[in-house]
Scaffold this active site. Structure first.
Site, mmCIF file in Angstrom:
data_model
loop_
_atom_site.group_PDB
_atom_site.id
_atom_site.type_symbol
_atom_site.label_atom_id
_atom_site.label_comp_id
_atom_site.label_asym_id
_atom_site.label_seq_id
_atom_site.Cartn_x
_atom_site.Cartn_y
_atom_site.Cartn_z
ATOM 1 N N SER A 277 0.795 -1.251 -0.108
ATOM 2 C CA SER A 277 -0.092 0.068 -0.051
ATOM 3 C C SER A 277 0.967 1.220 0.017
ATOM 4 O O SER A 277 1.968 1.251 0.523
ATOM 5 C CB SER A 277 -0.823 -0.119 1.281
ATOM 6 O OG SER A 277 -0.108 0.165 2.391
ATOM 7 N N ASP A 278 0.446 2.298 -0.477
ATOM 8 C CA ASP A 278 1.100 3.663 -0.311
ATOM 9 C C ASP A 278 0.842 4.017 1.130
ATOM 10 O O ASP A 278 0.044 3.017 1.980
ATOM 11 C CB ASP A 278 0.449 4.744 -1.121
ATOM 12 C CG ASP A 278 1.523 6.027 -1.160
ATOM 13 O OD1 ASP A 278 2.479 6.121 -0.273
ATOM 14 O OD2 ASP A 278 1.229 6.864 -2.256
#
Ligand SMILES: *[C@@H]1O[C@H](CO)[C@@H](O)[C@H](O)[C@H]1NC(C)=O
Ligand SMILES: *[C@@H]1O[C@H](CO)[C@@H](O)[C@H](O)[C@H]1NC(C)=O
Ligand SMILES: *[C@@H]1O[C@H](CO)[C@@H](O)[C@H](O)[C@H]1NC(C)=O
Ligand SMILES: *[C@@H]1O[C@H](CO)[C@@H](O)[C@H](O)[C@H]1NC(C)=O
Ligand SMILES: *[C@@H]1O[C@H](CO)[C@@H](O)[C@H](O)[C@H]1NC(C)=O
Ligand SMILES: *[C@@H]1O[C@H](CO)[C@@H](O)[C@H](O)[C@H]1NC(C)=O
Ligand SMILES: *[C@@H]1O[C@H](CO)[C@@H](O)[C@H](O)[C@H]1NC(C)=O
Length: 868
Positions: A277-278
């Site tokens: 994920s960011d």
């Protein structure tokens, strides 16, 4: 440090619960795609998967869930730190920003930004810059480099982070990304291609308590032919990690968009590494796992980080024990992470982190996020710069793009009498690293701001460059025209101006990442300064440090504005690189990696920034394939400077062009190869004891652990037997699929990359100075039932330095994919008009193409009329 902590908490905690999201416009759907495809079926990765699976089959549940998430924001030396599995020899893995060099570190190189290497159009240099970046990350003990960025693509000229990537074209972006990856991974560092996908503006990007993140709504053909293209090439080059974007696509957050991760990335593109994920982009636990997310970063829940809460870690252990997430999903994630680790050889003498992203001090808290933390040595000040300043300077120099040069005012004679104007010519007087993450535009602009920035070890400013040359110059360090410059007719005025942008968590001069209030104008009244200088001096050279296109209509045509130079974002090497070009040691050889328009409206209405909307902001890509030069061509708009434009001090001619057919085309590609074997593990739910806290464990407050209290683990195991089941999404299945027809290897069906035509052309320096030439190859499709852009860049090459009269033959090629369109009906790449005559145009700019090689005639013709 503390201010950063508070900032990240308060920036996301404000107000009510997430509103019901606004309807995504009709027609845009986020279809289910389950299950998440297992990795390991590509032969290049077999050995790494074999090694990984030996470990995974011996790991406990808590060890596995420890490796699939970070230990929490500010809970270690790197910007991301996974948990460890020391019993099987796996340390915590260190993840660190960013694409142009080590963020928040010391004794590192601040390389020229992505947009700058893009402007060199030099494949070899793209790879060498990647090697140098990789060496610095390895030297600091970083396992996973958070770059390159190929998304944003640059759809919006005002988008805040376009400068981290390589240019507003999928093929330029793809070469920049793939060659960076090859370089970075060649020294054993895992590269992370990001941000998947359509992350085209900064404002409203994140999901928060008050609002869902912006939804990029785009059709399948546009996704494949533009935004996904550079990711496909990154996967083809064997990238180890992919970072998911903050925004949604078609209304579904990228971090849990099963169609995007499971369907497109892992099945169609055959991605074998892991998906992260960011930072704080994960918004669910079970759903994101099922949708294919493999690594949660930095591990915390997104809304209120830093309180020891996670969607994964202990919660993932629970979700496995209670049967919500099938065991094979977790095993696949861990295997992917460890396979990337083995694929890069990180099991062999890989350095441990020796720096701390949270502080510049030698000693500090080991876990700053814990508030009360043991202290220790955190920065060891390891010098990783090597001779990288040389490659950085080469990039900065070869990117410099000469847009205009009336009366050959450049190169400057050695004895020129110069009057230099503009604060951009000299270092920030407050200190070159005085703004956190370069969150200000003061002094020479070497990079944009945000997580994609680095600290400068030094800044070789243009003024340093003039000094080092012994130039005759007088510098007026002001952005307002001074009254005391005493213009003389023999003077040449050099004006330095800039335009900045960055990441959304910092607002600079009212620009929240995107160029919201600056628009496409120069900053600090640059237009005014240039006009005032031009009114007093007969020979004016304008040097622009910029993140992207700027408008120059207010002064471009003034008779005394003789030369315009884009020096892009040179990083630490702004001075000497510029002097080499201004004084003619080398000819400029950069070319624009985007179109410079006469007015912002010329880029089209649909690519403007999306403003505030109640509920989920909707950003619908109604222009489809028509961004940047594709839009200008379709609408017959003449730009100020075309994509690919760049002048030299010398001139070049093209000759001896040939086109040779390679593999014969068919409408659809040959059938894909079947998937190979993937590791097989027991699918039985492990005993809850594998997740029990060890006795007498000294817990760090707020740190994220993968263990559960015994009673919780036992309850989860009992829940697995209950009749209450997790509410699986529509379309959920746990039966592995053979994969789509368009897949078959990393990057897609390998036949897509068969060379359909080889093109060769000889470039001769016909001028009187040495220089490098760039050959750009654009494809013009034959007419068919598919609407296609008039011209699309498909390949390019740059010569070595050619002395006057010297020649070099460059080889270019077009693949089956280059000549295909994505057919949404058959879900495959097809040749839209088999036997149709493709125009293969070669020249030095998208608007200067006079050599056409035809696929039907099998020959090339010179002096043709440029198609645009
Ligand atoms: C978005 O919606 C369009 C139109 O229905 C569809 O073609 C496309 O595949 C969808 N993209 C994703 C990533 O779901
Ligand atoms: C891992 O291997 C060791 C030694 O062979 C064995 O004792 C242990 O039970 C195994 N653990 C798991 C979780 O399979
Ligand atoms: C998880 O990682 C942390 C940090 O390295 C470590 O303290 C802990 O022992 C690990 N847990 C397991 C189950 O190995
Ligand atoms: C299992 O645990 C997960 C993670 O906490 C939770 O989302 C899910 O609802 C639980 N499922 C059952 C059946 O209890
Ligand atoms: C530089 O030298 C040339 C040749 O000697 C001379 O013509 C010119 O005027 C000089 N320029 C300046 C600015 O002194
Ligand atoms: C769940 O049911 C199985 C089969 O009936 C049984 O063997 C197992 O012990 C049960 N597990 C728990 C935690 O009750
Ligand atoms: C192209 O045109 C130029 C100028 O008219 C001429 O000198 C040149 O020979 C032509 N080249 C070819 C290959 O026909």
């Amino acid at each position: 440090m503390l201010s950063l902590v508070l900032f990240s908490v308060f920036s996301v905690v404000s107000g009510a619960a997430i509103e019901r999201r606004d309807p995504v416009p009709p027609g845009y759907v986020a279809s289910p795609y389950y299950p998440s495809p297992h990795g390991g079926w590509v032969s290049d990765w077999s050995e790494s998967y074999r090694k990984a699976s030996l470990l995974v089959s011996n790991m406990t549940l808590a060890e596995k869930t420890n490796l699939t998430a970070g230990s929490g924001i500010f809970m270690g030396r790197c910007v991301g730190n996974t948990g460890s599995a020391l019993r099987v020899g796996i340390p915590q893995l260190c993840l660190q920003d960013g694409p142009l060099g080590l963020r928040n570190s010391d004794h590192n190189t601040a390389f020229p930004a992505g947009i700058t290497i893009g402007a060199t159009w030099d494949k070899d240099l793209m790879r060498r810059r990647g090697v140098a970046i990789g060496e610095e990350f390895r030297g600091k003990g970083v396992n996973i480099h958070l770059g390159p960025s190929v998304g944003p693509l640059g759809r919006k000229p005002r988008g805040g982070r376009n400068w981290e990537g390589f240019g507003a074209d999928p093929v330029l972006q793809a070469y920049g990304g793939a060659l960076s990856i090859e370089g970075i991974q060649s020294v054993g560092v895992v590269a992370t291609i990001k941000h998947l996908v359509a992350n085209e503006q900064e404002m409203y990007r994140m999901y928060s308590l008050v609002q869902p993140g912006i939804s990029s709504n785009l059709d399948d053909r546009t996704l494949h032919e533009l935004y996904l293209w550079p990711f496909a090439e990154g996967v083809r080059s064997g990238v180890g990690a992919v970072m998911i974007a903050y925004n949604a696509v078609n209304g579904s957050a990228c971090a849990q968009n099963s169609y995007l991760i499971n369907g497109i990335l892992k099945d169609e593109l055959g991605f074998q590494g892991f998906v992260m994920s960011d930072w704080l982009a994960q918004i669910s636990g079970v759903a994101s796992s099922l949708a294919g997310l493999d690594l949660s970063m930095p591990g915390d829940i997104n809304q209120v980080p830093l309180f020891g809460n996670s969607y994964w870690m202990y919660e993932y252990s629970r979700a496995i024990l209670n049967g919500s997430v099938p065991v094979d999903r977790l095993d696949d994630s861990v295997t992917r992470i460890l396979a990337a680790y083995f694929q890069m050889g990180q099991d062999q003498n890989y350095p441990r982190p020796n720096f701390d992203t949270n502080t510049q001090n030698a000693e500090g808290p080991l876990y700053p996020g814990a508030l009360i933390s043991p202290q220790g040595v955190v920065n060891e000040f390891v010098d990783v710069q090597g001779n990288h300043a040389e490659v950085a300077r080469e990039v900065a120099r070869d990117a410099i793009t000469l847009l205009k040069n009336n009366n050959n005012v450049l190169p400057l004679p050695r004895n020129s009498s110069l009057k230099v104007f503009g604060t951009d010519a000299e270092k920030n007087p407050d200190g070159i690293n005085s703004c956190t993450d370069q969150g200000c535009n003061k002094g020479t602009l070497g990079m944009g701001w945000g997580s994609g920035s680095a600290r400068y070890p030094y800044m070789d400013s243009p003024i340093d460059g003039f000094k080092a040359r012994g130039a005759r110059y007088q510098f007026f360090n002001t952005d307002s025209f001074p009254s005391n410059s005493n213009p003389s007719p023999s003077d040449t005025a050099v004006v330095f101006v800039s335009a900045d942008s960055g990441e959304n968590y910092i607002t600079v001069e009212n620009n929240p990442g995107d160029r919201t209030s600056a628009n496409l104008n120069l900053w600090h009244n640059g237009d005014r300064l240039i006009r005032d200088v031009a009114a007093q001096y007969a020979n004016v050279v304008v040097v622009v440090h910029t993140v992207g296109p700027v408008l120059m209509e207010e002064w471009h045509d003034l008779p005394s504005v003789k030369a315009i130079v884009f020096a892009h974002l040179p990083g630490q090497e702004a001075g000497a690189s510029l002097m080499e070009v201004l004084y003619g040691d080398v000819s400029p050889s950069g070319h624009l990696p985007y179109t410079v328009a006469k007015t912002e409206d010329d880029y089209g209405q649909s690519v403007k920034l999306v403003g505030f909307q109640l509920g989920q902001p909707q950003d619908t890509f109604t222009e489809g394939l028509y961004i940047d030069y594709r839009y200008f061509h379709k609408n017959s708009i003449t730009p100020r400077y075309a994509f690919g434009h760049g002048l030299s001090y010398t001139s070049f001619s093209l000759s001896s062009a040939t086109i040779t057919a390679g593999i014969p085309l068919t409408i659809t590609p040959p059938t894909r190869p079947a998937k190979g074997e993937t590791p097989a593990y027991s699918t039985a739910i492990p005993p809850p004891s594998e997740a029990y806290w060890p006795e007498n464990f000294n817990r760090i407050w707020r740190y994220l652990y993968s263990w559960l209290e015994k009673s919780d683990a036992d309850a989860a195991a009992r829940a697995a037997n209950s009749t209450t089941k997790y509410p699986y999404p529509a379309g959920y299945s746990n039966v592995q699929k053979p994969g789509p027809a368009s897949g078959g290897a990393q990057g897609g069906n390998p036949a897509l990359f068969d060379v359909a035509y080889d093109i060769s052309v000889t470039i001769t320096n016909t001028g009187s100075r040495s220089g490098k030439a760039v050959a750009q190859l654009y494809v013009q499709f034959p007419s068919s039932s598919f609407d296609t852009p008039i011209l699309q860049l498909r390949d390019f090459d740059k010569t070595s330095t050619l002395a006057p009269g010297a020649s070099e033959t460059v080889s270019l090629r077009v693949t089956r994919k280059d000549l295909s369109v994505w057919d949404v009906v058959s879900q495959n790449w097809i040749i839209p008009n088999l036997g149709g005559d493709y125009g293969i145009w070669i020249g030095d700019s998208s608007d200067n193409l006079h050599l056409r090689c035809g696929t039907v005639a099998g020959s090339c013709a010179y002096n043709q009329t440029s198609p645009v």
